[in-house]
Write a protein that holds these residues in place. Structure first.
Motif, PDB file in Angstrom:
ATOM      1  N   ALA A   1       0.834  -1.200   0.000  1.00 39.12           N
ATOM      2  CA  ALA A   1       0.000   0.000   0.000  1.00 39.12           C
ATOM      3  C   ALA A   1       0.867   1.247   0.000  1.00 39.12           C
ATOM      4  CB  ALA A   1      -0.924   0.003   1.211  1.00 39.12           C
ATOM      5  N   LEU A   2       0.379   2.279  -0.657  1.00 36.71           N
ATOM      6  CA  LEU A   2       1.068   3.559  -0.706  1.00 36.71           C
ATOM      7  C   LEU A   2       0.062   4.641  -0.347  1.00 36.71           C
ATOM      8  CD1 LEU A   2       3.611   4.704  -3.368  1.00 36.71           C
ATOM      9  CD2 LEU A   2       1.746   6.230  -2.737  1.00 36.71           C
ATOM     10  N   ASN A   3       0.433   5.503   0.599  1.00 34.66           N
ATOM     11  CA  ASN A   3      -0.484   6.556   1.021  1.00 34.66           C
ATOM     12  C   ASN A   3      -0.401   7.710   0.030  1.00 34.66           C
ATOM     13  OD1 ASN A   3      -1.976   8.582   2.350  1.00 34.66           O
ATOM     14  ND2 ASN A   3      -1.514   7.657   4.332  1.00 34.66           N
TER      15      ASN A   3
ATOM     16  N   ARG B   1     -13.534   4.014  -4.645  1.00 28.31           N
ATOM     17  CA  ARG B   1     -14.727   3.318  -5.165  1.00 28.31           C
ATOM     18  C   ARG B   1     -14.560   1.805  -5.018  1.00 28.31           C
ATOM     19  NH1 ARG B   1     -14.732   4.382 -10.839  1.00 28.31           N
ATOM     20  NH2 ARG B   1     -16.774   3.362 -10.914  1.00 28.31           N
ATOM     21  N   HIS B   2     -13.356   1.300  -5.294  1.00 28.58           N
ATOM     22  CA  HIS B   2     -13.084  -0.129  -5.152  1.00 28.58           C
ATOM     23  C   HIS B   2     -13.253  -0.567  -3.701  1.00 28.58           C
ATOM     24  CE1 HIS B   2     -11.078  -3.997  -5.822  1.00 28.58           C
ATOM     25  NE2 HIS B   2     -10.333  -3.729  -4.762  1.00 28.58           N
ATOM     26  N   ASN B   3     -12.720   0.237  -2.781  1.00 29.54           N
ATOM     27  CA  ASN B   3     -12.817  -0.103  -1.361  1.00 29.54           C
ATOM     28  C   ASN B   3     -14.263  -0.088  -0.877  1.00 29.54           C
ATOM     29  OD1 ASN B   3     -10.073  -0.433  -1.164  1.00 29.54           O
ATOM     30  ND2 ASN B   3      -9.683   1.549  -0.208  1.00 29.54           N
ATOM     31  N   LEU B   4     -15.028   0.916  -1.288  1.00 35.54           N
ATOM     32  CA  LEU B   4     -16.430   0.981  -0.874  1.00 35.54           C
ATOM     33  C   LEU B   4     -17.210  -0.217  -1.395  1.00 35.54           C
ATOM     34  CD1 LEU B   4     -17.250   4.782  -1.303  1.00 35.54           C
ATOM     35  CD2 LEU B   4     -16.999   3.518   0.844  1.00 35.54           C
ATOM     36  N   ALA B   5     -16.940  -0.606  -2.634  1.00 29.97           N
ATOM     37  CA  ALA B   5     -17.630  -1.766  -3.202  1.00 29.97           C
ATOM     38  C   ALA B   5     -17.289  -3.047  -2.453  1.00 29.97           C
ATOM     39  CB  ALA B   5     -17.266  -1.910  -4.683  1.00 29.97           C
ATOM     40  N   ALA B   6     -16.090  -3.081  -1.849  1.00 28.76           N
ATOM     41  CA  ALA B   6     -15.648  -4.260  -1.087  1.00 28.76           C
ATOM     42  C   ALA B   6     -15.998  -4.151   0.390  1.00 28.76           C
ATOM     43  CB  ALA B   6     -14.144  -4.453  -1.263  1.00 28.76           C
ATOM     44  N   GLY B   7     -16.718  -3.081   0.758  1.00 23.10           N
ATOM     45  CA  GLY B   7     -17.121  -2.909   2.150  1.00 23.10           C
ATOM     46  C   GLY B   7     -16.058  -2.329   3.042  1.00 23.10           C
ATOM     47  N   ARG B   8     -15.016  -1.723   2.432  1.00 28.31           N
ATOM     48  CA  ARG B   8     -13.957  -1.106   3.219  1.00 28.31           C
ATOM     49  C   ARG B   8     -14.099   0.416   3.205  1.00 28.31           C
ATOM     50  NH1 ARG B   8     -11.064  -5.138   0.288  1.00 28.31           N
ATOM     51  NH2 ARG B   8     -10.316  -3.570  -1.183  1.00 28.31           N
ATOM     52  N   ALA B   9     -13.283   1.082   4.000  1.00 27.55           N
ATOM     53  CA  ALA B   9     -13.361   2.538   4.103  1.00 27.55           C
ATOM     54  C   ALA B   9     -12.717   3.205   2.894  1.00 27.55           C
ATOM     55  CB  ALA B   9     -12.666   3.007   5.383  1.00 27.55           C
ATOM     56  N   ALA B  10     -13.255   4.375   2.538  1.00 24.62           N
ATOM     57  CA  ALA B  10     -12.648   5.205   1.492  1.00 24.62           C
ATOM     58  C   ALA B  10     -11.568   6.061   2.138  1.00 24.62           C
ATOM     59  CB  ALA B  10     -13.710   6.079   0.832  1.00 24.62           C
ATOM     60  N   ASP B  11     -10.290   5.706   1.903  1.00 27.00           N
ATOM     61  CA  ASP B  11      -9.198   6.435   2.552  1.00 27.00           C
ATOM     62  C   ASP B  11      -8.199   6.910   1.516  1.00 27.00           C
ATOM     63  OD1 ASP B  11      -7.784   4.135   1.860  1.00 27.00           O
ATOM     64  OD2 ASP B  11      -7.997   3.245   3.853  1.00 27.00           O
ATOM     65  N   GLY B  12      -6.978   7.215   1.948  1.00 27.46           N
ATOM     66  CA  GLY B  12      -5.974   7.747   1.039  1.00 27.46           C
ATOM     67  C   GLY B  12      -4.949   6.747   0.555  1.00 27.46           C
ATOM     68  N   TRP B  13      -5.166   5.449   0.847  1.00 24.75           N
ATOM     69  CA  TRP B  13      -4.209   4.415   0.456  1.00 24.75           C
ATOM     70  C   TRP B  13      -4.545   3.830  -0.912  1.00 24.75           C
ATOM     71  CZ3 TRP B  13       0.084   3.448   3.317  1.00 24.75           C
ATOM     72  CH2 TRP B  13       0.092   3.915   4.635  1.00 24.75           C
ATOM     73  N   VAL B  14      -3.500   3.514  -1.669  1.00 26.14           N
ATOM     74  CA  VAL B  14      -3.648   2.871  -2.979  1.00 26.14           C
ATOM     75  C   VAL B  14      -2.846   1.578  -2.977  1.00 26.14           C
ATOM     76  CG1 VAL B  14      -3.001   3.054  -5.413  1.00 26.14           C
ATOM     77  CG2 VAL B  14      -4.098   4.978  -4.283  1.00 26.14           C
TER      78      VAL B  14
END
Length: 372
Positions: free
Chosen positions: A266-268, A332-345
């Motif tokens: 992961a990269l912030n 968008r990917h994280n939200l679809a997977a039920g995770r938080a929308a944050d600054g990590w990629v």
């Protein structure tokens, strides 16, 4: 040379305190019309905020670039602010407080102030109050303290959480008369103290969201007149870049801090790409008395005052656009997977071309930091 900015028709969508009616939109905007129909005619604040991810999906279907979607997310959040403030005012009137005793202006700070919000923001706001006699301080500030507490509580209940750093108009630190804000900035900018520079950095990306915009304009004019000559303050602002370096190692390879990372690949992107770019552009803009707030317009204005050349401007705007696109896609990917929308990629989700472009963009940002 003066840059003229043509207002985008997209920005009128959320210019008021209510959302447009679905049947007011043409067939060309069918995805947005469908999204508004899902929301319904009389949503409360919580439903309206929860609908934001549906709005983003509609805007993606309309092929809008991420930077434009960020503007519209910011505008949508601004409608939530205005509704929360009006509801708080109405509640106070019904309880006998009466109308606001003097004029005021609520400011949104940070990414919202730059019109660059993505998904999942917290609250960053402040308030400028019209001048009043000191003898009326308890009465008048008491009204605005209550107003600040009420509208921030409503936003928190709707899903936009209170700022963990207490950067909100409910606190005296972020609620002042115009002259008090000017004096506060005089104190912050008089010497090179890290904490004062950090606080000023939060405030200086501001935009009015509700109330008398003349108060906001007056503060912006004062900043443009006084801060370009605050050498020690600006020097400390540049020194803080070392605490937030871009995500590159000394060989120019992608390598970000893993503190708080969800996994080792992961990269912030927010803290080690977007914010370093924003900070460097902010510093140059303060030095050259640029009055713009969002990063794209600041860069264009810096060309006009010969702080950077046009090629550098184009390259940095393109870098900023790509960073926002990467972040929005990951959110968008994280939200679809039920995770938080944050600054990590997740770097494993990027193609080789995307990683090469990311390295290129980070190198551009590092070069701008050195110039600033």
């Amino acid at each position: 040379m003066r840059f003229l900015h043509r207002a985008s028709p997209w920005r009128v969508l959320f210019a008021g305190e209510s959302l447009p009616a679905p049947d007011s939109l043409p067939d060309l905007l069918a995805p947005l019309r469908e999204a508004l129909a899902i929301l319904g005619p009389h949503p409360d604040l919580a439903d309206t905020y929860a609908w934001q991810s549906t709005l983003v999906e509609a805007l993606v279907r309309l092929d809008l670039p991420a930077w434009r979607i960020a503007q519209l997310i910011s505008d949508h959040n601004a409608t939530l602010y205005r509704r929360a403030i009006r509801l708080a005012e109405a509640e106070m009137c019904s309880q006998g407080w009466g109308p606001a005793p003097v004029g005021y202006c609520v400011l949104v700070l940070g990414s919202g102030g730059r019109h660059e919000s993505l998904l999942g923001p917290d609250q960053d706001n402040a308030m400028i109050i019209e001048e009043y006699p000191d003898a009326r301080h308890v009465e008048i500030d008491g009204y605005f303290q209550s107003l600040g507490e009420r509208f921030t509580a409503r936003l928190d209940a709707a899903g936009i959480p209170l700022c963990s750093g207490h950067v909100m108009a409910r606190w005296p630190m972020w609620r002042k008369r115009l002259s008090e804000w000017q004096r506060q900035l005089e104190i912050w900018s008089a010497e090179r103290r890290t904490k004062r520079v950090q606080q000023a950095n939060i405030l200086l990306d501001f935009t009015p969201v509700c109330g008398d915009e003349a108060l906001s304009d007056a503060l912006r004019d004062w900043v443009a007149q006084r801060l370009p000559g605050a050498g020690l303050f600006l020097d400390e602002m540049g020194a803080l870049f070392d605490e937030q370096p871009v995500a590159l190692d000394r060989f120019g390879r992608l390598a970000g801090s893993l503190e708080g990372a969800p996994h080792e690949r992961a990269l912030n992107l927010k803290h080690q790409a977007v914010l370093p770019l924003v900070a460097a552009v902010r510093l140059l803009s303060l030095r050259h008395a640029v009055r713009e707030t969002d990063t794209r317009r600041r860069l264009a204005a810096l060309v006009a005052c010969d702080a950077i050349d046009a090629e550098t401007c184009r390259g940095l705007i393109a870098a900023h656009d790509r960073l926002q696109a990467l972040l929005l896609s990951e959110q968008r990917h994280n939200l679809a997977a039920g995770r938080a929308a944050d600054g990590w990629v997740d770097l494993t989700r990027l193609g080789e071309d995307q990683r090469l472009l990311l390295r290129h963009d980070l190198q551009r940002i590092r070069a701008l930091q050195r110039q600033a």
